[in-house]
Design a protein around this motif. Structure first.
Motif, mmCIF file in Angstrom:
data_model
loop_
_atom_site.group_PDB
_atom_site.id
_atom_site.type_symbol
_atom_site.label_atom_id
_atom_site.label_comp_id
_atom_site.label_asym_id
_atom_site.label_seq_id
_atom_site.Cartn_x
_atom_site.Cartn_y
_atom_site.Cartn_z
ATOM 1 N N ASP A 47 0.832 -1.164 -0.081
ATOM 2 C CA ASP A 47 0.019 -0.014 0.058
ATOM 3 C C ASP A 47 0.665 1.322 0.077
ATOM 4 N N ASP A 48 2.062 1.306 0.376
ATOM 5 C CA ASP A 48 2.798 2.549 0.724
ATOM 6 C C ASP A 48 3.683 2.549 -0.711
ATOM 7 N N GLY A 49 3.378 1.815 -1.715
ATOM 8 C CA GLY A 49 4.239 1.797 -2.815
ATOM 9 C C GLY A 49 5.489 0.914 -3.171
ATOM 10 N N ARG A 50 6.000 0.282 -1.860
ATOM 11 C CA ARG A 50 7.083 -0.572 -2.207
ATOM 12 C C ARG A 50 6.879 -1.888 -2.791
ATOM 13 N N LEU A 51 7.673 -2.338 -3.482
ATOM 14 C CA LEU A 51 7.712 -3.622 -3.967
ATOM 15 C C LEU A 51 8.954 -4.363 -4.126
ATOM 16 N N ALA A 52 9.406 -5.768 -3.475
ATOM 17 C CA ALA A 52 10.280 -6.387 -3.699
ATOM 18 C C ALA A 52 10.644 -7.028 -5.087
ATOM 19 N N LEU A 53 11.727 -6.868 -5.908
ATOM 20 C CA LEU A 53 11.714 -7.334 -6.983
ATOM 21 C C LEU A 53 12.263 -8.733 -6.772
ATOM 22 N N ARG A 54 11.712 -10.047 -7.601
ATOM 23 C CA ARG A 54 12.059 -11.272 -7.753
ATOM 24 C C ARG A 54 12.415 -11.612 -8.915
ATOM 25 N N ALA A 55 13.950 -12.222 -9.163
ATOM 26 C CA ALA A 55 14.097 -12.741 -10.574
ATOM 27 C C ALA A 55 13.254 -14.011 -10.725
ATOM 28 N N ALA A 56 12.781 -14.199 -12.185
ATOM 29 C CA ALA A 56 12.170 -15.335 -12.854
ATOM 30 C C ALA A 56 13.031 -16.608 -12.690
ATOM 31 N N PHE A 57 14.177 -16.254 -13.170
ATOM 32 C CA PHE A 57 15.419 -17.266 -13.418
ATOM 33 C C PHE A 57 16.686 -16.911 -12.599
ATOM 34 N N ASP A 58 17.246 -17.554 -12.651
ATOM 35 C CA ASP A 58 18.710 -17.478 -11.916
ATOM 36 C C ASP A 58 19.487 -16.368 -12.313
ATOM 37 N N HIS A 59 19.769 -15.642 -11.105
ATOM 38 C CA HIS A 59 20.165 -14.405 -11.250
ATOM 39 C C HIS A 59 21.305 -13.900 -10.236
ATOM 40 N N SER A 60 22.403 -13.709 -10.884
ATOM 41 C CA SER A 60 23.540 -13.257 -9.926
ATOM 42 C C SER A 60 23.555 -11.969 -9.072
ATOM 43 N N GLY A 61 23.431 -11.741 -8.079
ATOM 44 C CA GLY A 61 23.377 -10.448 -7.286
ATOM 45 C C GLY A 61 21.953 -10.429 -6.667
ATOM 46 N N GLU A 62 21.656 -9.131 -6.038
ATOM 47 C CA GLU A 62 20.597 -9.068 -5.157
ATOM 48 C C GLU A 62 19.550 -8.031 -6.166
ATOM 49 N N LEU A 63 18.457 -8.162 -6.188
ATOM 50 C CA LEU A 63 17.590 -7.289 -6.646
ATOM 51 C C LEU A 63 16.966 -6.255 -5.684
ATOM 52 N N PRO A 64 16.822 -5.075 -6.039
ATOM 53 C CA PRO A 64 16.626 -4.019 -4.949
ATOM 54 C C PRO A 64 14.943 -4.156 -4.609
ATOM 55 N N GLU A 65 14.450 -3.559 -3.430
ATOM 56 C CA GLU A 65 13.233 -3.187 -3.441
ATOM 57 C C GLU A 65 12.931 -1.791 -3.751
ATOM 58 N N VAL A 66 11.852 -1.576 -4.710
ATOM 59 C CA VAL A 66 11.892 -0.252 -5.383
ATOM 60 C C VAL A 66 10.298 0.403 -4.700
#
Length: 138
Positions: A47-66
């Motif tokens: 509700d506050d606009g945040r969303l955590a990104l999750r890779a659909a396939f193997d991905h090296s490194g972390e994805l940000p919360e946007v």
């Protein structure tokens, strides 16, 4: 009309997490850089606009919360989307691609939270609005 060019929420800002400026959209097409396919549903948008990104396939490194200024609009876009969603880290954007492989939308997201804009009455102007003639969208 692509969803990112339809400013129904009344916000006219082009800052990170707000609307996509036409130059931003052009750069995302001409020089997309790395694209990470995501697993993203309307339920992932808080509700506050945040969303955590999750890779659909193997991905090296972390994805940000946007963050997005219009969580309800992004939820609606995701709920109606049939296709794939990509994170374009170079341009802090989510790119929506339909089942036919054509781009169907682009959402500007930020890595830092800001104020929500959805409560602005459609058709009104804000004193802190960005430049540009568009007056409606995500």
């Amino acid at each position: 009309m692509l969803p990112h060019l339809d400013h129904r929420d009344g916000c006219t800002r082009y800052a990170p997490g707000h609307h996509v400026h036409w130059i931003h959209a052009k750069k995302c097409v001409q020089e997309p850089g790395q694209a990470v396919e995501l697993l993203l549903t309307s339920g992932d948008v808080h509700d506050d606009g945040r969303l955590a990104l999750r890779a659909a396939f193997d991905h090296s490194g972390e994805l940000p919360e946007v963050w997005t200024h219009a969580p309800t609009g992004l939820r609606e876009l995701l709920a109606g989307h049939r296709g794939r969603v990509f994170w374009l880290p170079r341009w802090h954007a989510l790119r929506f691609v339909g089942l036919d492989g054509r781009a169907t939308g682009l959402v500007n997201v930020a890595t830092e939270r800001g104020p929500l804009c959805e409560t602005v009455t459609p058709g009104t102007r804000r004193s802190d609005s960005g430049r540009g003639g568009l007056t409606r969208g995500l």
